[in-house]
Enzyme design. Structure first.
Site, PDB file in Angstrom:
ATOM      1  N   SER A  79       0.738  -1.018  -0.349  1.00  0.00           N
ATOM      2  CA  SER A  79      -0.086   0.041   0.278  1.00  0.00           C
ATOM      3  C   SER A  79       0.801   1.208   0.229  1.00  0.00           C
ATOM      4  O   SER A  79       0.264   2.570  -0.727  1.00  0.00           O
ATOM      5  CB  SER A  79      -0.766   0.405   1.069  1.00  0.00           C
ATOM      6  OG  SER A  79       0.375  -0.386   2.573  1.00  0.00           O
ATOM      7  N   HIS A 139      -5.733  -3.001  -2.241  1.00  0.00           N
ATOM      8  CA  HIS A 139      -4.892  -2.520  -3.118  1.00  0.00           C
ATOM      9  C   HIS A 139      -4.801  -2.655  -4.657  1.00  0.00           C
ATOM     10  O   HIS A 139      -4.725  -1.787  -5.788  1.00  0.00           O
ATOM     11  CB  HIS A 139      -3.751  -1.542  -3.110  1.00  0.00           C
ATOM     12  CG  HIS A 139      -4.028  -0.733  -1.669  1.00  0.00           C
ATOM     13  ND1 HIS A 139      -3.975   0.083  -1.752  1.00  0.00           N
ATOM     14  CD2 HIS A 139      -3.298  -0.882  -0.143  1.00  0.00           C
ATOM     15  CE1 HIS A 139      -4.343   0.793  -0.084  1.00  0.00           C
ATOM     16  NE2 HIS A 139      -3.975   0.142  -0.070  1.00  0.00           N
ATOM     17  N   LYS A 195     -11.732   1.279  -1.042  1.00  0.00           N
ATOM     18  CA  LYS A 195     -11.093   1.594  -2.200  1.00  0.00           C
ATOM     19  C   LYS A 195     -11.616   1.865  -2.808  1.00  0.00           C
ATOM     20  O   LYS A 195     -12.569   2.626  -3.231  1.00  0.00           O
ATOM     21  CB  LYS A 195      -9.216   0.797  -2.186  1.00  0.00           C
ATOM     22  CG  LYS A 195      -9.154   1.256  -0.479  1.00  0.00           C
ATOM     23  CD  LYS A 195      -7.954   0.182  -0.281  1.00  0.00           C
ATOM     24  CE  LYS A 195      -7.389   1.140   0.748  1.00  0.00           C
ATOM     25  NZ  LYS A 195      -8.047   0.106   2.221  1.00  0.00           N
TER      26      LYS A 195
END
Length: 395
Positions: free
Chosen positions: A183, A211, A242
């Protein structure tokens, strides 16, 4: 002053940074998290978001969340274990399992809670949890709560991983846990070799796709799909905060594992369920990610363009090949000062310092969304070059 307060009052690092005018945290945003945000009435370009798909302000996602509130209310008032399971929770679990190619999935109320609850419970006394040294903090906290033996291997170093596997008793459970995309520095795990070693030493594999979902793989399915190794990975974790533009997370695996987790994972059993609005937003975002591949394609075009721009500028960017681009500064106060000055120039980026990275590896974290334009990237490159030259980060 009581002893507790007296002890904690010794921590003065934030005050020191504030006194220098370079404190970079808790910056207030007054608008939705788009490619442009408003801060104190001023328009700023956002290059600090984790919403790689850019779906956080997509009207279809908004409408799904609103409809869910109208039908189910604003919360579930309980955990999934008791009164907090809705039909839309179960539908989302079925969809996520099919999406990533596993038998079953469980939805948690946060991504942090997934790693905390899974890593702490799936192995037991005498077993082994083996982690990359740069795994996310939620994985670290999960293994701290585990009764298993803990082993750590050097970042993305397969010789180091094998060295740790050799230390394990052959007949004990071994779980290798790795981020898919790391990340802070944006590099990708060496999943093919991890799976090779897992087969050799009869270990299980868990991949945190937080991610990488929305970025890698067909329809944004992540690095397991990207490498064609979904069947080799035992547990696939993802977060909704995200690319899914919401809040929560999931674990996908076979039903043997979910049956155990539903009755032993404390961050699942003892935490209130994900809200109806968040659940519906994830489902809507999932539809868009599957049906609009051009969004993912544009993200990769921008990523290659920005990477080329930073290399040409002379920035040190490490081993990233993803929309997460680390711009190494290697000085904490300078990292804070650059972050503050870039904000004055209209660019929002994130400072990354110890303990997120080693003290000598402080960096500016620059991240892209599929909704950014090339013109916005060009503007950011111009401003970053100006400030980096001023502080001597590049010549």
């Amino acid at each position: 002053m009581k002893l507790l307060q007296a002890k904690l009052a010794q921590y003065q690092e934030p005050q020191k940074a504030k006194a220098l005018g370079i404190y970079p945290y808790f910056r207030e945003i007054e608008s939705e998290q788009d490619t442009e945000v408003y801060m104190h009435g001023k328009k700023v370009l956002m290059f600090g978001s984790n919403c790689y798909t850019g779906l956080v302000n997509d009207k279809r996602v908004h409408e799904a969340a609103i409809k869910a509130i109208q039908k189910y209310g604003t919360g579930c008032a309980g955990s999934p274990f008791l009164n907090g399971t809705l039909d839309i929770h179960k539908d989302l679990e079925r969809r996520l399992a099919a999406y990533v190619g596993k038998e079953d999935a469980m939805v948690y109320s946060t991504g942090f809670g997934v790693n905390l609850g899974v890593v702490s419970s799936v192995t037991g006394r005498g077993d082994y949890v083996i982690c990359d040294e740069q795994d996310h903090a939620s994985i670290i906290e999960g293994r701290r709560l585990s009764f298993s033996n803990y082993l750590k291997y050097k970042h993305n170093d397969m010789a180091s991983l094998e060295e740790q596997l050799k230390k394990c008793e052959p007949d004990r459970v071994k779980l290798i846990v790795t981020d898919g995309v790391f990340s802070m520095e944006g590099d990708v795990c060496n999943l093919p070799e991890i799976c090779d070693l897992a087969r050799k030493y009869k270990a299980a594999v868990m991949v945190d796709e937080a991610h990488s979902i929305g970025v890698f793989g067909k329809g944004g399915r992540g690095v397991c799909d990207h490498f064609g190794l979904t069947d080799e990975v035992d547990l696939i974790m993802g977060t909704f905060s995200k690319s899914f533009a919401s809040l929560g997370g999931f674990i996908a695996c076979d039903e043997t594992i979910t049956n155990f987790l539903r009755h032993h994972s404390r961050s699942y059993i003892f935490t209130a369920s994900i809200t109806p609005a968040s659940t519906a937003a994830v489902s809507a975002a999932l539809d868009i990610m599957i049906n609009e591949p051009e969004r993912q394609e544009h993200l990769w075009e921008l990523t290659h363009y920005a990477l080329d721009g930073f290399r040409a500028m002379g920035c040190e960017i490490g081993n990233t090949s993803t929309p997460i681009i680390p711009l190494y500064v290697r000085d904490q106060n300078k990292t804070f000062a650059i972050t503050a000055e870039l904000l004055e120039e209209g660019i929002f980026v994130n400072p990354v310092v110890s303990p997120a990275v080693a003290p000598q590896d402080t960096l500016i974290r620059y991240s892209l969304m599929a909704t950014h334009t090339k013109e916005q990237v060009n503007f950011s490159l111009e401003k970053i070059e100006k400030v980096f030259r001023k502080y001597g980060v590049i010549k």
